[in-house]
Write an enzyme that holds these catalytic residues in place. Structure first.
Site, short mmCIF file in Angstrom:
data_model
loop_
_atom_site.label_atom_id
_atom_site.label_comp_id
_atom_site.label_asym_id
_atom_site.label_seq_id
_atom_site.Cartn_x
_atom_site.Cartn_y
_atom_site.Cartn_z
N SER A 160 50.31 85.23 56.93
CA SER A 160 48.97 85.51 56.41
C SER A 160 48.40 86.76 57.05
CB SER A 160 48.05 84.33 56.70
OG SER A 160 47.79 84.26 58.09
N LYS A 161 47.47 87.37 56.33
CA LYS A 161 46.83 88.58 56.83
C LYS A 161 46.09 88.23 58.10
CE LYS A 161 45.76 89.13 52.03
NZ LYS A 161 44.72 89.11 51.02
N ARG A 162 45.52 87.05 58.09
CA ARG A 162 44.68 86.65 59.18
C ARG A 162 45.45 86.58 60.50
NH1 ARG A 162 41.16 81.78 59.07
NH2 ARG A 162 40.52 81.86 61.25
N GLY B 264 48.19 90.19 60.66
CA GLY B 264 47.71 91.56 60.53
C GLY B 264 48.59 92.39 59.62
N PHE C 299 45.06 93.62 52.20
CA PHE C 299 46.25 94.28 51.65
C PHE C 299 47.19 93.25 51.03
CE2 PHE C 299 46.28 93.66 56.23
CZ PHE C 299 47.22 92.66 56.34
#
Length: 507
Positions: free
Chosen positions: A268-270, A273, A31
Site C-alpha cells: 500500500s501507498k500508506r 511509500g 500514485f
RNA sequence: GCCGCUAUCGUCUAGGGGUUAGGACGGAUGGUUCUCAGCCAUCAAACCGGGGUUCGAAUCCCCGUAGCGGUACCA
C-alpha cells in the site's frame, strides 16, 4: 485443467457475442502502485485477449482525498506501461463522464428511487454516536457494527434532528435473505445477511459512496467483468444487494489475490511509500516490458516452463482461469532479472537512447558528445546493466577523471606494503611506456602489446590488468580493459597512469 | 471482537489419489575470462499440523493452526 475446471466453465458462460467490457477504477489519492498496476494489467489483458474493451473510470467521490495531480500521475503510469484505455479518463467515450465526481445527478436518481421504495433511509447518527454503537457491538460480539436504528425513525425524532441542524447520511437497507456471490476465481458462496449492515451510501455532504457508485457505474457503463483486488471481496455482497434492489444488471466478479510485501502484508501507498510507485520504476530505468512481465506472473502462470512473456504473448495466453487464489510477494530480485533480460534484448542504439537521459541528468554528456563514442561505451558495458540508471556508476569514469580510487581495490591490487606499491609503480610505468610506443591505438594492437609485455616479463596478467584498471577507472571491475583503454584514448590513459603513480609514491 | 479469504522450496509457481514433487528468481560451488557481469555445469532448498476416506493422500473430506484482508460519512 484440474482444479480450475469450474472457473473455466464460469468464464465461458459469457455469451460470445457479448463484447467484454472491463474497467480499472482507481481513486486518485496518490500514485499508481505495483498492486494497482497489476489490477490494471489483468483487466487490460482480459479485455485484449477477448477482444473487448478496457475502460478507465476515476472513482473520485472522496473529495477530501482526491487530487488532480494524482489522477495525472495515474495516467502517466498507465501510459508508460502501455495499458491504453479505450474509454474513460481523459479520453471520453459513449458513457461519459468517466469521473464519478461528475456523475452526481446519475447517482441522485438512483438514491431517490431507493428512498422512495423504502430500500434506503436517512440516518442522523453522529460520528460519536456511531463510534459508541460500534464499540458496544464489538463487546457484544455482534456480527455487525451498525444496528440500523434509524430505519424506523419517527417523524418527531426526524424533526428534532433536523432542528438540531444535523445533516443525515443515506443508508441502504440490507436484505434479510442470504446473498449469493459468484466469483470466477474464488468460486461461489452464500453470505449470511446477519453479517451485512446498512451501509452509508450517501455522505452527509451529499456525495455518494463507493459501494453505491461503483455498482451503478458498472451497470451504466455495461461492464461485464469486475476484476479487482480481494480487498473488495467483502464489498461485493453489499453491491449485489444494492444492484438487486435497483434492478441493475450484475457484472461477473473476479477477485484477484493481493500483492504483498516481503513480510506478507498488502502493498500500500500508506505503508510502503513510493517504493512501490510505478512511476518510480520508470525513473530508475526499468523497462515497461519487464514490469508487465513481472507483474503478470504475480498470481498468474501459464505452465511450468515459461517465465518470459512478451506483451503479445501475454495477451494471447492470459485468462482468469490460471489466476491463483493466494497472495504473492513482490520480489524485486526477480524484477531486476527480468529488467536485465529485456535491456539485453535491445540493440546498442536503443540502449544508448535509453541511457542518454541518465547521462544528461548527471551532466556527463551534452549535445556535443559524439554519439558514435557513446554507443561504443554502451557496447563495452555490454550485459552489465540491471537498470538503465546503472549506467552512471558504471561509466562515469569515461567522462571525467574526477574519481577516487576504491580503497578495497587499492589494497588488493596496488598493494598494502611499500614494496608491493613500488612493484605496481614499475608495472604501471612499463605499461605506460608500452602504450606510448604502440603504433596503432586499437584493441588488437594494444592487447597484443600488453600481453607481450606481461608474458615476456613474467608478470601475471591479472596483476597488470587490475593495476591499470584501477588507475583508469578507480575500481576493480568493469568492461574489458582494452575497450576502456581505446575508448579513453592514448593521452587520457597516459595521464591517468601518471596520476596513479603520483598517488602511489605519495602514500 | 466479528466477517471473509488463503496455505507446495526463502520468493514466484507447475502438478492435483501412485511422480526421484518439475521449472524460474535468489543462494552456494565449479568452469570460462584481465576483473565484474554474463554464459555453462552442479548442488542445497517445499507439499502448515492433526484426524479421517483409500490398498495408497501433498492431492479428496473434517477439524485445528497460522497468515492476510475487511470491519469508515476511503476506495
Amino acid at each position: 485443467m484440474g482444479k480450475n475446471s469450474e472457473r473455466t466453465k464460469m468464464s465461458d458462460t459469457v455469451v460470445p457475442n457479448d463484447k467484454i467490457r472491463v474497467r480499472m477504477a482507481p481513486s486518485p489519492t496518490g500514485f499508481l502502485h505495483i498492486g494497482g498496476a497489476r489490477t490494471a494489467l489483468f483487466n487490460w489483458l482480459f479485455a485484449k485477449h477477448h477482444n473487448g474493451q478496457f475502460i478507465l473510470r476515476i472513482d473520485d467521490t472522496d473529495v477530501a482525498r482526491s487530487t488532480d495531480e494524482s489522477m495525472h500521475e495515474i495516467y502517466t503510469a498507465l501510459k508508460w506501461l502501455g495499458l491504453e484505455w479505450d474509454e474513460g479518463g481523459d479520453k471520453g467515450g459513449p458513457y461519459a463522464p468517466y469521473l464519478q465526481s461528475e456523475r452526481k445527478t446519475i447517482y441522485e436518481k438512483y438514491v431517490t428511487q431507493l428512498l422512495e421504495s423504502g430500500n434506503a433511509y436517512y440516518c442522523y447518527c453522529s460520528t460519536e454516536e456511531l463510534e459508541a454503537i460500534r464499540k458496544e457491538a464489538r463487546s457484544n460480539k455482534s456480527t455487525r457494527s451498525y444496528d440500523g436504528r434509524c430505519r424506523h425513525l419517527s417523524s418527531e425524532a426526524t424533526e428534532q434532528y433536523m432542528s438540531e441542524g444535523r445533516k443525515p447520511t443515506v443508508r441502504i437497507k440490507m436484505p434479510d435473505k442470504p446473498i449469493r456471490v459468484d466469483d470466477i476465481i474464488l468460486g461461489s458462496r452464500n453470505i449470511d445477511p446477519a453479517t451485512l449492515e446498512d451501509e452509508v451510501i450517501v455522505r452527509s455532504n451529499g456525495m455518494p459512496n463507493y459501494n453505491l457508485t461503483s455498482i451503478i457505474d458498472d451497470a451504466e457503463m455495461q461492464i461485464t467483468h469486475v476484476i479487482r483486488g480481494t480487498e473488495h471481496l467483502n464489498n461485493t455482497p453489499k453491491q449485489i444487494a444494492i444492484a438487486n434492489v435497483l434492478g441493475l444488471n450484475l457484472p461477473q466478479f473476479a477477485h484477484i489475490p493481493l500483492v504483498l510485501d516481503d513480510s506478507g502484508r498488502k502493498l500500500s501507498k500508506r505503508h510502503h511509500g513510493d517504493l512501490v510507485a510505478v512511476n518510480r520504476y520508470r525513473e530508475q530505468g526499468y523497462l515497461p516490458e519487464a514490469m508487465l512481465n513481472f507483474v503478470a506472473r504475480l498470481g498468474w502462470s501459464y505452465d511450468d516452463k515459461q517465465e518470459i512473456f512478451s506483451v503479445a504473448e501475454l495477451i494471447e495466453k492470459f485468462d482468469l482461469d490460471r489466476v491463483g487464489k493466494s497472495g504473492s510477494v513482490f520480489d524485486i530480485k526477480k524484477l531486476e532479472w527480468l529488467n536485465a533480460h529485456y535491456i539485453n534484448e535491445l540493440d546498442v542504439s536503443a540502449r544508448t537512447d535509453a541511457v542518454m537521459s541518465f547521462w544528461e541528468q548527471e551532466g556527463l554528456v551534452d549535445s556535443s558528445t559524439k554519439r558514435d563514442w557513446l554507443e561504443k561505451i554502451v557496447e563495452a558495458v555490454g550485459e552489465r546493466l540491471t537498470t538503465f540508471q546503472d549506467i552512471i556508476p558504471q561509466t562515469r569514469y569515461f567522462f571525467t577523471d574526477d574519481f577516487e580510487y576504491e580503497s578495497k581495490a587499492v589494497k588488493k591490487w596496488w598493494g598494502g606494503s611499500d614494496e608491493k606499491k613500488e612493484k605496481t609503480c614499475e608495472i604501471l610505468t612499463n605499461l605506460g611506456q608500452v602504450l606510448q610506443e604502440v603504433a596503432e591505438f586499437d584493441i588488437e594492437t594494444v592487447e597484443s602489446a600488453i600481453w607481450k609485455y606481461t608474458d615476456e616479463n613474467d608478470i601475471k596478467r591479472v596483476a597488470a590488468m587490475q593495476a591499470m584498471r584501477i588507475a583508469l577507472t578507480g575500481t576493480s571491475f568493469g568492461p574489458s580493459l582494452f575497450d576502456i583503454v581505446v575508448l579513453l584514448g592514448r593521452d587520457e590513459v597516459l595521464k591517468r597512469i601518471q596520476r596513479a603513480m603520483a598517488y602511489l609514491s605519495h602514500k
